[in-house]
Design an enzyme around this catalytic site. Structure first.
Site, PDB file in Angstrom:
ATOM      1  N   SER A 179      47.303 -14.531 -14.426  1.00 34.96           N
ATOM      2  CA  SER A 179      48.445 -15.306 -14.872  1.00 34.96           C
ATOM      3  C   SER A 179      48.216 -16.785 -14.559  1.00 34.96           C
ATOM      4  CB  SER A 179      49.718 -14.745 -14.226  1.00 34.96           C
ATOM      5  OG  SER A 179      50.876 -15.303 -14.776  1.00 34.96           O
ATOM      6  N   ASP A 275      58.083 -10.762 -19.593  1.00 31.61           N
ATOM      7  CA  ASP A 275      56.852 -10.120 -20.041  1.00 31.61           C
ATOM      8  C   ASP A 275      56.491 -10.569 -21.459  1.00 31.61           C
ATOM      9  OD1 ASP A 275      54.915  -8.052 -19.066  1.00 31.61           O
ATOM     10  OD2 ASP A 275      55.477  -7.085 -20.945  1.00 31.61           O
ATOM     11  N   HIS A 309      52.101  -8.134 -19.274  1.00 33.23           N
ATOM     12  CA  HIS A 309      51.642  -9.129 -18.317  1.00 33.23           C
ATOM     13  C   HIS A 309      51.487  -8.499 -16.932  1.00 33.23           C
ATOM     14  CE1 HIS A 309      50.931 -13.322 -17.408  1.00 33.23           C
ATOM     15  NE2 HIS A 309      51.764 -13.261 -16.378  1.00 33.23           N
TER      16      HIS A 309
END
Length: 330
Positions: A179, A275, A309
């Site tokens: 991320s 997400d 994610h």
């Protein structure tokens, strides 16, 4: 399969998202007293707390002029580090954003960095990067220094190489992250081209100007709320030179002759705005980035995987194999 999905403890989350010989005891095994003596201050980092009881996972907390609080790092050593006398390649592994993300992220369930690296000849360095530090020196701060880029590159990296048996060279280092940390990995690999021979981004954004600069806006919003007391990473209006310097899409040539590994999810949870926003941006940005790498003739390995994610353990294991294959051998 184990999957890591960020929690929703905070409303704001990030997108995405030289050698020193160790002192040996008389029997050839590193004694705890010798270990404590062997690891010391260097490169502007003063150790204020440490934990070296575990044979593999060593912990340190620092006082540093670059960060207004005392950041920490976990250093995960190979199984045979204390007995082999060998020098090892090193992976710098960066966490994502959010109030529940820090230097321990990859050692918390369901992630299992110790199992992933068992038997693998590599040192893994996992530092703090702030709740929304974006692996950057921000334009401004209302809460004291938050210069994560300077801390990692100018202090932590030389500190590691002063205290552990690592190859202090291009072919001895890799950088990876999830991320926000995946963005940090791509950013550092480009801006500091001679530092890292392998770069991996697991659900990290690779194109930060697309869609009206959605990622830059999110970096500013999240950093203002979680890290900088209302100030921002890139400024308002943006510091365009900083954005250009940090944007992987504007640094394509800097990835030449590196191993590049990319992972993005193809099916985020449409009932989860966090997400959906994150992985939609990640997937589109990585596709744009991959297209630019293709046009430049720069090889890269990419994976589009089901889901949204989160960290995919099978992709991390595949990545670790590739990192070890690319780097100088222990």
């Amino acid at each position: 399969m184990n999957e890591y999905r960020p929690t929703r403890r905070s409303i704001l989350k990030s997108v995405g998202g030289l050698s020193a010989a160790a002192a040996l005891g008389a029997g050839g095994v590193l004694a705890s007293a010798s270990a404590a003596a062997a690891v010391g201050d260097a490169a502007g980092l003063h150790i204020v707390d440490r934990g070296e009881a575990d044979p593999r996972m060593w912990y340190y907390r620092f006082a540093t002029n670059e960060i207004g609080w005392q950041p920490a790092v976990n250093v995960l050593l190979p199984d045979d580090y204390h007995t082999s006398g060998r020098t090892y390649p090193v992976l710098y592994l960066f966490h994502g954003g959010g109030t529940d993300q820090d230097f321990i992220t990859f050692d918390r369930p369901p992630l299992n960095i110790r199992a992933w690296t068992a038997g693998r000849p590599i040192i893994v360095v996992m530092p703090d990067g702030g709740h929304a530090g974006w692996y950057s020196n921000p334009v401004g701060s209302n809460v004291g220094p938050r210069n994560w880029e300077s801390f990692h590159i100018n202090q932590l990296l030389p500190w590691v190489e002063a205290n552990f048996r690592t190859f202090a060279e291009y072919d001895g280092r890799a950088v990876a992250g999830f991320s926000m940390g995946g963005f940090g990995a791509l950013k550092y690999a480009a801006k500091y081209w001679g530092h890292f021979a392998s770069v991996s981004s697991h659900s990290g954004p690779a194109s930060i100007r697309r869609d009206g600069g959605a990622v830059v806006h999110w970096a500013n919003l999240s950093s203002a709320a979680l890290d900088l007391g209302g100030a921002t990473v890139y400024g308002t209006p943006w510091d365009q030179a900083r954005v250009a310097a940090d944007n992987p899409m504007e640094r394509i040539e800097s990835y030449r002759n590196k191993r590049v590994f990319l992972v993005a999810g193809t099916s985020p949870d449409r009932t989860n705005a966090f997400d959906t926003f994150n992985e939609t941006q990640v997937l589109a940005g990585q596709r744009e980035f991959r297209g630019a790498l293709d046009r430049a003739g720069i090889p890269h390995e990419w994976h589009e995987e089901p889901g949204g994610h989160f960290v995919r353990d099978y992709m991390m294991n595949r990545d670790l194999d590739g990192i070890i294959e690319r780097l100088r051998k222990a």
